[in-house]
Scaffold this motif. Structure first.
Motif, short mmCIF file in Angstrom:
data_model
loop_
_atom_site.label_atom_id
_atom_site.label_comp_id
_atom_site.label_asym_id
_atom_site.label_seq_id
_atom_site.Cartn_x
_atom_site.Cartn_y
_atom_site.Cartn_z
N GLY A 242 3.27 -0.19 -0.83
CA GLY A 242 3.46 -1.42 -0.06
C GLY A 242 3.98 -2.58 -0.88
O GLY A 242 4.93 -3.25 -0.48
N LYS B 37 -10.66 -2.54 1.18
CA LYS B 37 -10.22 -1.16 1.41
C LYS B 37 -10.30 -0.33 0.13
O LYS B 37 -10.82 0.78 0.13
CB LYS B 37 -8.80 -1.15 1.96
N TYR C 155 -1.03 -9.03 -1.57
CA TYR C 155 -0.56 -8.80 -0.21
C TYR C 155 0.59 -9.76 0.10
O TYR C 155 0.75 -10.79 -0.55
CB TYR C 155 -1.69 -8.99 0.80
N THR D 130 -1.48 -0.41 0.22
CA THR D 130 -0.92 0.03 1.49
C THR D 130 0.14 1.09 1.24
O THR D 130 0.91 1.01 0.28
CB THR D 130 -0.28 -1.15 2.25
N ASP E 7 -0.87 3.91 8.21
CA ASP E 7 -2.13 3.90 8.96
C ASP E 7 -1.96 3.49 10.42
O ASP E 7 -2.92 3.53 11.19
CB ASP E 7 -3.13 2.95 8.29
N ILE F 115 0.58 -5.87 4.50
CA ILE F 115 1.11 -5.01 3.44
C ILE F 115 0.44 -5.42 2.13
O ILE F 115 0.55 -6.57 1.71
CB ILE F 115 2.64 -5.17 3.29
N SER F 116 -0.30 -4.48 1.52
CA SER F 116 -1.01 -4.74 0.27
C SER F 116 -0.58 -3.76 -0.81
O SER F 116 0.16 -2.80 -0.55
CB SER F 116 -2.52 -4.63 0.49
N LEU G 164 4.13 1.40 8.51
CA LEU G 164 2.77 1.48 7.98
C LEU G 164 2.16 2.84 8.29
O LEU G 164 2.05 3.23 9.45
CB LEU G 164 1.91 0.38 8.60
#
Length: 442
Positions: A39, A64, A71, A85, A16, A81-82, A14
């Motif tokens: 993602g 977001k 997701y 993402t 972030d 996880i989207s 990820l």
């Protein structure tokens, strides 16, 4: 090799939530060293766990990005996880591993172990999958040492994966001791991040969601264990983490019919390394044991069994079918000996309690099936309360019985299956253990 390359090579992570400053990550992306991955793909698949079923990939209003996103519910415990993402992975070719490894093991393999070790090495050389079908206490880990060393000497990166954290924690110090000059990382939920590029990664199968085309050799220990054997996503994770042509070695004392049929190359060991029979469980009736425990009374037969272990200073494992029953029962058993402890999957101190049992600081543990495998304690005695419960299938009962008699100094051991009626799975487990003993005499 810089720290970003060491960490991200073979990983899919990820963006972030990395252990590096955002500015450093952005510079690496701009330079082309890090590859950015969506993602959730356009066709609705999670890029991390490869899940794509409609009941696992769900839509929601994303705060977001301010729009409707999809997701992945399947691997959400490892971070959401989207659709919006971003995952990142190292974009450059894999680095060459160093070849200066040392092999620090002075043990001796039995003839059966030597044969199996050679067969595993031959399969790896041909890049073919292999199954090590060996009874509990046969020395499966030891026979893998030489094939692992051979692979390291060729500059290959190795993953040893197991479904359960407890097994990983048992394997890690043993592998580190045998290969002291090799960089080894141990991965499980909550594990600290280790620096450097690991030649060997010892990991739970869940952690393999975070790898892709990373390993030249994959070893799956306890390949029959829950949750790996019941979750196709974990099987996909193993395949995703391995490079496309990488061989997989499956290791199991109780392989499923599916695994037996799928693996042409096979090594079988039906005798423990010390040459003694596997202890055969004894069936002991314990009528209406649940009601008695719920009424705060330990059945007399169980009291006698525990007190005998304590009197003989024999460490013991007492398996119960549910966490609720364990937590209800532990105060009762502490009346027999205040040092008795309990462990289960929700107990964050179970590693310390197992160590206390191993060190002789406590006499015994009440436990769930979390300790059915991957634990070796000399002279441990084993009992299952409610062996007829549906939770205890034949595989679990065989693994539980396999905790006893593993030490060359204590090759026997008491295995008592307390029951409220003999089940088919109990009969099957006892029959299989007797079958292994007959096969081992050949």
């Amino acid at each position: 090799m810089n720290e970003l390359e060491a960490f991200f090579t073979g990983r899919i992570w990820l963006k972030d939530f990395t252990p590096f400053p955002e500015e450093q990550i952005e510079r690496a992306i701009a330079k082309g060293d890090l590859l950015v991955i969506k993602g959730i793909t356009a066709d609705g698949q999670c890029s991390r766990c490869l899940e794509k079923s409609s009941h696992k990939i769900l839509s929601y209003n994303c705060a977001k990005c301010g729009s409707v996103c999809f997701y992945c519910r399947h691997c959400i415990q490892m971070g959401r996880i989207s659709s919006c993402t971003e995952l990142i992975s190292w974009a450059s070719p894999s680095p060459k591993l160093h070849l200066n490894h040392s092999f620090n093991w002075s043990g001796t393999l039995t003839a059966a172990q030597k044969t199996a070790s050679t067969e595993v090495a031959d399969s790896l050389a041909r890049k073919e999958n292999h199954l090590v079908y060996a009874v509990c206490g046969a020395g499966k880990t030891e026979l893998l040492f030489q094939p692992i060393f051979d692979a390291l000497q060729k500059g290959l990166r190795i993953c040893i994966a197991a479904p359960r954290t407890d097994v990983v924690l048992e394997l890690s110090p043993r592998i580190r001791a045998v290969f002291p000059s090799t960089t080894v990382h141990t991965l499980y939920g909550g594990a600290p991040i280790e620096k450097g590029f690991a030649d060997i990664v010892i990991s739970t199968t869940h952690q393999l969601y975070r790898f892709e085309k990373a390993f030249d050799v994959m070893i799956v220990d306890e390949a029959d264990a829950f949750p790996y054997s019941f979750d196709e996503a974990l099987e996909r994770a193993v395949l995703k983490a391995a490079k496309p042509d990488s061989p997989i070695v499956f290791v199991s004392a109780t392989p499923s019919d599916k695994l037996l049929k799928a693996t042409a190359n096979r090594s079988e060991i039906f005798r423990r390394f010390h040459g003694h029979d596997l202890p055969v469980p004894k069936f002991k009736p314990l009528w209406r044991y649940k009601k008695k425990l719920e009424r705060n009374a330990i059945p007399r037969k169980l009291v006698v069994w525990v007190e005998e272990r304590i009197a003989k200073q024999e460490p013991f494992l007492l398996f119960l079918p549910t966490i609720e029953l364990i937590e209800h029962s532990i105060p009762l058993f502490k009346k027999l000996d205040v040092r008795i402890e309990a462990v289960h999957s929700k107990d964050f101190q179970r590693k310390e309690k197992v160590m206390a049992l191993r060190n002789g600081d406590i006499p015994g543990l009440l436990t769930s099936t979390i300790l059915e495998r991957g634990i070796t304690i000399p002279n441990v005695q084993v009992a299952v309360v409610g062996a007829d419960d549906a939770l205890f299938n034949s595989s679990a009962l065989i693994q539980i019985a396999g905790r006893a008699g593993r030490s060359i100094s204590y090759p026997a051991g008491d295995i008592s299956f307390f029951h409220d009626g003999i089940s088919r799975e109990m009969d099957k487990a006892k029959s299989m253990i007797s079958f292994y003993n007959r096969r081992g005499m050949r």
